[in-house]
Write a protein that holds these residues in place. Structure first.
Motif, PDB file in Angstrom:
ATOM      1  N   GLY A  65      48.390  73.041  38.571  1.00 19.94           N
ATOM      2  CA  GLY A  65      47.357  72.650  37.632  1.00 19.94           C
ATOM      3  C   GLY A  65      46.876  71.220  37.784  1.00 19.94           C
ATOM      4  N   LYS A  66      47.100  70.623  38.952  1.00 19.85           N
ATOM      5  CA  LYS A  66      46.620  69.253  39.165  1.00 19.85           C
ATOM      6  C   LYS A  66      45.224  69.307  39.779  1.00 19.85           C
ATOM      7  CE  LYS A  66      50.694  67.460  38.214  1.00 19.85           C
ATOM      8  NZ  LYS A  66      50.951  66.764  36.960  1.00 19.85           N
ATOM      9  N   ASN A  67      44.346  68.478  39.293  1.00 21.24           N
ATOM     10  CA  ASN A  67      43.005  68.415  39.851  1.00 21.24           C
ATOM     11  C   ASN A  67      43.004  67.499  41.071  1.00 21.24           C
ATOM     12  OD1 ASN A  67      40.361  67.938  40.498  1.00 21.24           O
ATOM     13  ND2 ASN A  67      39.674  67.916  38.380  1.00 21.24           N
ATOM     14  N   ILE A  68      42.940  68.118  42.249  1.00 17.99           N
ATOM     15  CA  ILE A  68      43.067  67.350  43.495  1.00 17.99           C
ATOM     16  C   ILE A  68      41.968  66.317  43.633  1.00 17.99           C
ATOM     17  CG2 ILE A  68      42.998  67.546  45.988  1.00 17.99           C
ATOM     18  CD1 ILE A  68      44.106  70.363  45.610  1.00 17.99           C
ATOM     19  N   HIS A  69      40.739  66.739  43.372  1.00 17.64           N
ATOM     20  CA  HIS A  69      39.609  65.825  43.578  1.00 17.64           C
ATOM     21  C   HIS A  69      39.737  64.597  42.685  1.00 17.64           C
ATOM     22  CE1 HIS A  69      38.019  68.646  46.260  1.00 17.64           C
ATOM     23  NE2 HIS A  69      37.647  69.535  45.358  1.00 17.64           N
ATOM     24  N   GLU A  70      40.197  64.852  41.470  1.00 15.05           N
ATOM     25  CA  GLU A  70      40.344  63.742  40.544  1.00 15.05           C
ATOM     26  C   GLU A  70      41.378  62.747  41.070  1.00 15.05           C
ATOM     27  OE1 GLU A  70      40.735  65.055  36.408  1.00 15.05           O
ATOM     28  OE2 GLU A  70      42.007  63.279  36.197  1.00 15.05           O
ATOM     29  N   PHE A  71      42.484  63.289  41.616  1.00 18.84           N
ATOM     30  CA  PHE A  71      43.506  62.408  42.169  1.00 18.84           C
ATOM     31  C   PHE A  71      42.971  61.614  43.356  1.00 18.84           C
ATOM     32  CE2 PHE A  71      46.596  64.459  39.563  1.00 18.84           C
ATOM     33  CZ  PHE A  71      47.585  63.495  39.437  1.00 18.84           C
ATOM     34  N   ARG A  72      42.154  62.282  44.166  1.00 15.98           N
ATOM     35  CA  ARG A  72      41.589  61.577  45.324  1.00 15.98           C
ATOM     36  C   ARG A  72      40.715  60.419  44.870  1.00 15.98           C
ATOM     37  NH1 ARG A  72      40.635  66.392  49.487  1.00 15.98           N
ATOM     38  NH2 ARG A  72      42.765  66.368  50.252  1.00 15.98           N
ATOM     39  N   VAL A  73      39.864  60.683  43.871  1.00 15.47           N
ATOM     40  CA  VAL A  73      38.981  59.623  43.383  1.00 15.47           C
ATOM     41  C   VAL A  73      39.816  58.459  42.862  1.00 15.47           C
ATOM     42  CG1 VAL A  73      37.256  59.035  41.655  1.00 15.47           C
ATOM     43  CG2 VAL A  73      37.084  61.189  42.883  1.00 15.47           C
ATOM     44  N   LYS A  74      40.863  58.780  42.107  1.00 14.27           N
ATOM     45  CA  LYS A  74      41.712  57.716  41.557  1.00 14.27           C
ATOM     46  C   LYS A  74      42.339  56.879  42.678  1.00 14.27           C
ATOM     47  CE  LYS A  74      43.075  59.720  37.135  1.00 14.27           C
ATOM     48  NZ  LYS A  74      44.076  60.620  36.557  1.00 14.27           N
ATOM     49  N   THR A  75      42.817  57.566  43.705  1.00 18.24           N
ATOM     50  CA  THR A  75      43.423  56.852  44.830  1.00 18.24           C
ATOM     51  C   THR A  75      42.435  55.902  45.471  1.00 18.24           C
ATOM     52  OG1 THR A  75      44.439  58.969  45.272  1.00 18.24           O
ATOM     53  CG2 THR A  75      44.839  57.231  46.856  1.00 18.24           C
ATOM     54  N   MET A  76      41.237  56.423  45.692  1.00 13.66           N
ATOM     55  CA  MET A  76      40.212  55.578  46.316  1.00 13.66           C
ATOM     56  C   MET A  76      39.950  54.351  45.459  1.00 13.66           C
ATOM     57  SD  MET A  76      39.127  56.313  49.195  1.00 13.66           S
ATOM     58  CE  MET A  76      37.564  55.472  49.378  1.00 13.66           C
ATOM     59  N   VAL A  77      39.822  54.564  44.153  1.00 16.56           N
ATOM     60  CA  VAL A  77      39.488  53.456  43.257  1.00 16.56           C
ATOM     61  C   VAL A  77      40.594  52.405  43.273  1.00 16.56           C
ATOM     62  CG1 VAL A  77      39.134  52.820  40.852  1.00 16.56           C
ATOM     63  CG2 VAL A  77      37.986  54.817  41.790  1.00 16.56           C
ATOM     64  N   ILE A  78      41.843  52.851  43.197  1.00 19.80           N
ATOM     65  CA  ILE A  78      42.940  51.872  43.163  1.00 19.80           C
ATOM     66  C   ILE A  78      42.989  51.097  44.482  1.00 19.80           C
ATOM     67  CG2 ILE A  78      45.435  51.607  43.013  1.00 19.80           C
ATOM     68  CD1 ILE A  78      45.361  54.170  41.206  1.00 19.80           C
ATOM     69  N   GLY A  79      42.948  51.834  45.596  1.00 18.12           N
ATOM     70  CA  GLY A  79      42.983  51.166  46.899  1.00 18.12           C
ATOM     71  C   GLY A  79      41.807  50.225  47.078  1.00 18.12           C
ATOM     72  N   GLY A  80      40.620  50.705  46.718  1.00 18.46           N
ATOM     73  CA  GLY A  80      39.412  49.889  46.873  1.00 18.46           C
ATOM     74  C   GLY A  80      39.505  48.618  46.070  1.00 18.46           C
ATOM     75  N   ALA A  81      39.999  48.727  44.838  1.00 17.23           N
ATOM     76  CA  ALA A  81      40.070  47.562  43.966  1.00 17.23           C
ATOM     77  C   ALA A  81      40.968  46.482  44.564  1.00 17.23           C
ATOM     78  CB  ALA A  81      40.586  47.981  42.595  1.00 17.23           C
ATOM     79  N   PHE A  82      42.115  46.880  45.127  1.00 22.28           N
ATOM     80  CA  PHE A  82      43.006  45.867  45.709  1.00 22.28           C
ATOM     81  C   PHE A  82      42.402  45.242  46.966  1.00 22.28           C
ATOM     82  CE2 PHE A  82      46.211  47.787  42.955  1.00 22.28           C
ATOM     83  CZ  PHE A  82      46.781  46.628  42.448  1.00 22.28           C
ATOM     84  N   ALA A  83      41.654  46.046  47.727  1.00 25.80           N
ATOM     85  CA  ALA A  83      40.976  45.471  48.899  1.00 25.80           C
ATOM     86  C   ALA A  83      39.973  44.411  48.460  1.00 25.80           C
ATOM     87  CB  ALA A  83      40.273  46.566  49.694  1.00 25.80           C
ATOM     88  N   GLY A  84      39.376  44.615  47.293  1.00 29.95           N
ATOM     89  CA  GLY A  84      38.449  43.614  46.757  1.00 29.95           C
ATOM     90  C   GLY A  84      39.127  42.272  46.540  1.00 29.95           C
ATOM     91  N   ILE A  85      40.367  42.293  46.073  1.00 31.57           N
ATOM     92  CA  ILE A  85      41.117  41.045  45.881  1.00 31.57           C
ATOM     93  C   ILE A  85      41.246  40.306  47.206  1.00 31.57           C
ATOM     94  CG2 ILE A  85      43.376  40.091  45.328  1.00 31.57           C
ATOM     95  CD1 ILE A  85      43.757  42.097  43.251  1.00 31.57           C
ATOM     96  N   ALA A  86      41.554  41.065  48.264  1.00 36.72           N
ATOM     97  CA  ALA A  86      41.702  40.444  49.587  1.00 36.72           C
ATOM     98  C   ALA A  86      40.408  39.733  49.972  1.00 36.72           C
ATOM     99  CB  ALA A  86      42.063  41.496  50.624  1.00 36.72           C
ATOM    100  N   GLY A  87      39.268  40.391  49.709  1.00 33.83           N
ATOM    101  CA  GLY A  87      37.980  39.772  50.033  1.00 33.83           C
ATOM    102  C   GLY A  87      37.804  38.453  49.307  1.00 33.83           C
TER     103      GLY A  87
END
Lengths: 303, 305, 379
Positions: free
Chosen positions: A184-206
């Motif tokens: 019952g896990k929504n895969i797409h939702e998890f993927r979006v969350k992963t992208m957002v978390i990873g993307g946000a930390f990459a922003g710090i590096a920038g």
């Protein structure tokens, strides 16, 4: 003394790229999403922090927070329409998204801080945090400490996420779509969350990069940067944070040490530069051949 | 400017990039990874042909043929040296390996031939005018060559045993092996085909413009966009993708959006609204993303499950 | 515990050994030659230009050392590759300054590299001479010198040239999508508007592409009388070749800022009759360089960047001798003194700096391309 400063500079850059590879590792290694446009988040983070600090005159930390939010938001925007794509399609789509972001900052020269700034002019004079308080000769050490702090923070948070329930679901999705779906896990939702978390930390590096160089322009964010970060996490061992950090250090050392080795070789500079790049390429291949799971293997746990 | 001219320009571009993209997509079909070193075969092929054509004074067509064969063999050699050890590895591992390989090959070319701009011994081409279109003989040759190669690819895939075996291997390698298909041999053939197509594309780009060690790398992103657009693994998709990319780049920059938005002056008066040329590269990506939203496996990609 | 691969550890420690090796290297620097640094895009996007730079550097170095070197010692240049990548440029400059302790750095062809590296070299009080082209360079600092007239004002004069020469009213503009190109675009537009002309097309082209036909169709779609702007390096070659093949030629011709950047790499037939400006002419030294280059490398230079680095090395050597010291501060002051008397091979040959340490000309030379060579234009 000079050697020490050089070492400090090297470590500052290693920390910045370390944050990048941790965040990419979170998306690609843990979430199984082959993001080849990671540089887009790096770029957006860099520009957001620059513009916030220079135009809105907010504090550096607010700028970094802004970078964190803006690149996370961008990750959300691009992952919503593309979340259903297969891995290879996704890889090239993100590569394209990265180039579009770069072209945006290259062509929209109104995003600037004054005359002769923005677009290919770049943005100069980005303030370094707490520069007025800290004497110049200690400043690099301070910045090293600062980047190390952010690296540690990133490591800590991502490590918590990976080892927690969120990470377990992610790994399950990476291995096989059907199992988590059946729970019952929504895969797409998890993927979006992963992208957002990873993307946000990459922003710090920038943000951290440009507040040190005090200058940014779109050519800092060519696709090659993404490829280098990929090499880092693959060499270190995809899927675990310690591997990502070791990989970062190794690729960095590869780039720097070849500069010094060449000083002792009596070969013409032209040929030497080619040989240097050839050896970097070959070493990546060799590491991939002999260490297919990277230097540090991912710890597989049974639940 | 005439519309035909723009179509012809698009066709030239599509012929060059199409060859590269077909090669990429054919190798993807069997090996299941996006080969970042693929475009470097184009560069190596172009430079080998240069050496034979200019340094050794061979005829350009002969030189090209030899170069294509050599690159095909080279790719098999690289497969035996590198990729054979990674057969079961994840596609990401293969991608990163090819990335490293690409860096090494690109700079290898640079180390051997140097960075100077080079051109084949064909002289400056004077265009001929046909139905109001200016085209040089070399460009006609480029379009013809690529059409002929595409026909040959089609025949190989559809009419030969090799093609059948390739399709079987692509669909299910284990089953193919069980049916007595020597899959490793198929892999070798695929490397040969993919790399020689890339080399051919590289020589075409060299004929049309000039040679530099980065000539492959600089077209990598459009070539990837084309293969994705058409559907990875499908050579016909790559042909269609190349045409779409060529046309959108050329028409996209040429079209006055103002005229379209106002239905040629019917509503309001808005002209001179063009896409900024700085965004040329983005046009193909945006088309690619739009297509993928509509068909997640590309225009002619294989449907999942 | 994490399973750490044995091979991995070996590799890791090998890298550590390498790094300790280079740390030690700082200590064993030979006392004899005077060492300066150069950062050159030997690989990466600008490698075509980088090759000419390496060769121009070698020619100048050979000349200087044959003539007795500097301060009675030989001059040595430590060349670092920037990979045409800002971060690698920064790496290179940090190495040159922190480890090699050079007093002078030459280079930074691309403003994305020269600006951040210039910031660092300037903060460390190390002289940097660059031939990149961006209006932003002026503000970097007192130790930063530009030897390639980073002068968008030339664009205004190019437009004037086109108006006076061809009585042009309808303009197409094409520029390289770089800091310099954008400056040219801005000044050209301003000047055209001032003169009451009409801009029918405005095109920025991206570097290192194989196909510029869409951009060309766009420039020529509205049939401009003249096309002004700037084209650079190998892309200029592609653009002129494709324009030639498509039969696209402005009725009254091309008028380009820094014409030598565009015509040097191009095929002679395709640039016949192209007009444009260069900096103030000072003698015929440029031909001397071309002859030396031809003699040494068996082919003429393909870009003008070899000329620029040649001048940069010579200016540095002269400044070191004039200052009688290899100290950056003394060299910086001496550069202002030696530049006016030096007759260079790049641009128009005049290498005088203004107070910002940049080259700026009040006088431009109108040139036209005839049989692949630039000659002074006479109506």
């Amino acid at each position: 003394m000079g050697v020490l400063y050089f070492f400090v500079y090297l470590m500052i850059m290693a920390n910045v790229y370390g944050i990048l590879s941790l965040s990419l590792n979170f998306q690609a290694g843990v979430g199984g999403m082959s993001n080849f446009g990671h540089v887009a988040f790096f770029c957006i983070g860099a520009y957001t922090s620059t513009l916030l600090v220079m135009l809105c005159h907010v504090h550096f930390l607010v700028g970094i927070l802004g970078a964190f939010i803006a690149s996370g938001l961008f990750a959300f925007l691009i992952s919503i329409p593309t979340r259903r794509l297969k891995a290879d399609y996704w890889a090239i789509t993100t590569l394209g998204a990265g180039e579009i972001v770069r072209l945006f900052f290259l062509n929209e020269s109104w995003i600037s801080t004054g005359h002769y700034s923005g677009g290919p002019f770049g943005i100069r004079g980005i303030p370094r945090p707490w520069e007025s308080i800290i004497p110049g000769n200690i400043y690099p050490f301070f910045y090293l400490f600062l980047t190390l702090l952010f690296l540690g923070l990133t490591y800590f948070i991502l490590q918590r996420l990976i080892n927690g329930p969120f990470g377990r679901v992610l790994k399950a999705i990476r291995e096989d779509d059907d199992l988590p779906l059946s729970l019952g896990k929504n895969i797409h939702e998890f993927r979006v969350k992963t992208m957002v978390i990873g993307g946000a930390f990459a922003g710090i590096a920038g943000g951290l990069l440009v507040h040190y160089t005090t200058y940014v322009d779109p050519f800092f964010f060519m696709p090659m940067e993404t490829f280098i970060v990929w090499a880092m996490i693959m060499v270190g061992g995809i899927g675990n944070n310690r591997g990502a950090l070791i990989g970062t250090l190794i690729i960095q050392l590869l780039y720097y040490s070849t500069r010094f080795l060449k000083d002792y070789l009596p070969i013409e500079a032209q040929l030497l530069a080619s040989l240097r790049m050839i050896s970097i390429g070959i070493l990546i291949v060799v590491v991939m051949l002999f260490l297919q799971e990277g230097l540090v293997k991912e710890k597989k746990r049974l639940y | 400017m005439l519309f035909q001219q723009i179509v012809i320009n698009a066709l030239i571009r599509a012929s060059e990039l199409g060859l590269l993209a077909i090669g990429l997509t054919v190798t993807y079909d069997i090996l299941k990874f996006a080969n970042f070193a693929h475009v470097e075969f184009a560069c190596i092929g172009a430079f080998l042909a240069y050496t034979m054509n200019v340094t050794l004074g061979m005829n350009i067509i002969l030189a090209g043929l030899v170069a294509i064969l050599v690159v095909g063999v080279l790719s098999i050699f690289i497969d035996r040296l590198v990729f054979i050890r990674l057969r079961g590895a994840s596609s990401i591992a293969l991608m990163v390996t090819s990335l490293g390989l690409g860096i090494a090959l690109r700079n290898g070319v640079r180390a051997i031939w140097g960075a100077r701009i080079k051109g084949y011994a064909i002289g400056l081409q004077n265009p001929v005018e046909l139905i109001g279109v200016r085209i040089t003989p070399v460009q006609i040759f480029i379009i013809l060559t690529s059409v002929i190669s595409m026909v040959i690819i089609h025949l190989i895939l559809k009419r030969t045993k090799l093609g059948k075996a390739m399709r079987a291997t692509s669909a299910n390698p284990a089953l193919a092996q069980a049916c007595g298909i020597h899959t490793e041999r198929i892999v070798r053939w695929v490397w040969f085909m993919g790399a020689s197509l890339a080399a051919l594309g590289g020589i075409m780009i060299g004929l049309d413009t000039h040679l530099t060690p980065r000539m492959g790398f600089s077209v990598m992103i459009p070539v990837f966009a084309i293969s994705i657009l058409g559907g990875l693994g499908n050579p016909y998709g790559a042909m269609v993708g190349a045409l779409i990319l060529g046309l959108t780049e050329n028409i996209g920059l040429y079209t006055d959006l103002g005229k379209i938005l106002t239905l040629n002056g019917l509503i309001g008066n808005l002209t001179g609204l063009y896409i900024p040329t700085g965004y040329k590269l983005a046009i193909s990506f945006i088309i690619m993303i739009v297509v993928l939203l509509w068909r997640p496996s590309g225009i002619m990609g294989k449907r999942e499950r | 515990m994490k399973q750490t691969n044995f091979f991995g550890l070996v590799l890791f420690f090998a890298s550590l050994v390498i790094i300790s090796l280079f740390v030690a290297s700082g200590a064993i620097q030979a006392k004899e030659p005077v060492k300066i640094g150069a950062i050159i895009p030997i690989t990466g996007t600008s490698e075509v230009e980088g090759q000419d730079m390496s060769r121009g550097l070698q020619i100048a170095l050979d000349e200087i050392n044959t003539a007795g070197g500097v301060l009675g010692r030989s001059l040595e240049v430590i060349v670092e590759d920037t990979e045409t990548r800002p971060k690698s440029g920064l790496d290179a400059v940090h190495k040159l300054i922190d480890i090699n302790k050079v007093p002078v750095i030459l280079g930074g062809y691309f403003s994305s590299v020269s600006l951040p590296t210039g910031n660092y070299s300037n903060s460390q009080g190390v002289v940097q001479l660059t031939w990149s082209t961006s209006p932003a360079l002026r503000k970097v600092g007192p130790f930063f010198f530009g030897i390639c007239g980073t002068d968008e004002l030339m664009a205004a004069n190019t437009v004037k040239f086109a108006i006076e020469d061809a009585r042009a009213k309808r303009f197409g503009i094409i520029v390289d999508n770089s800091a310099y190109g954008l400056g040219v675009l801005e000044f050209s537009k301003r000047e055209i508007k001032k003169a009451g002309g009409e801009i029918v097309a405005e095109v920025k082209y991206e570097r290192e592409k194989a196909d510029y036909r869409p951009e060309l169709q766009r420039v020529f779609a509205q049939k401009p009388e003249v096309v002004v702007g700037t084209l650079i390096g190998k892309d200029a070659r592609t653009i002129f070749k494709q324009a030639y093949e498509l039969g696209l030629k402005p009725q009254s011709g091309w008028y380009l800022s820094w014409i030598s950047l565009a015509t040097a790499p191009s095929i002679p037939e395709t640039v016949e009759g192209v007009k444009g400006l260069i900096g103030r002419l000072k003698g015929k030294a440029a031909n001397r360089f071309n002859e030396m280059y031809q003699e040494k490398y068996g082919a003429p230079p393909q870009t003008v960047w070899g000329h620029y680095i040649y001048d940069a090395v010579w200016l540095t050597a002269l400044a070191i001798n004039f200052a009688n010291s290899p100290e950056p501060k003394a060299i910086k002051d001496a550069l202002f003194k030696v530049a006016p008397v030096y007759r260079g091979v790049s641009g128009g040959g005049d290498k005088t700096f203004n107070a910002d340490g940049m080259q700026k000309y009040e006088v431009y030379q109108r040139m036209v391309c005839k049989n692949g060579k630039l000659v002074i234009y006479q109506k």
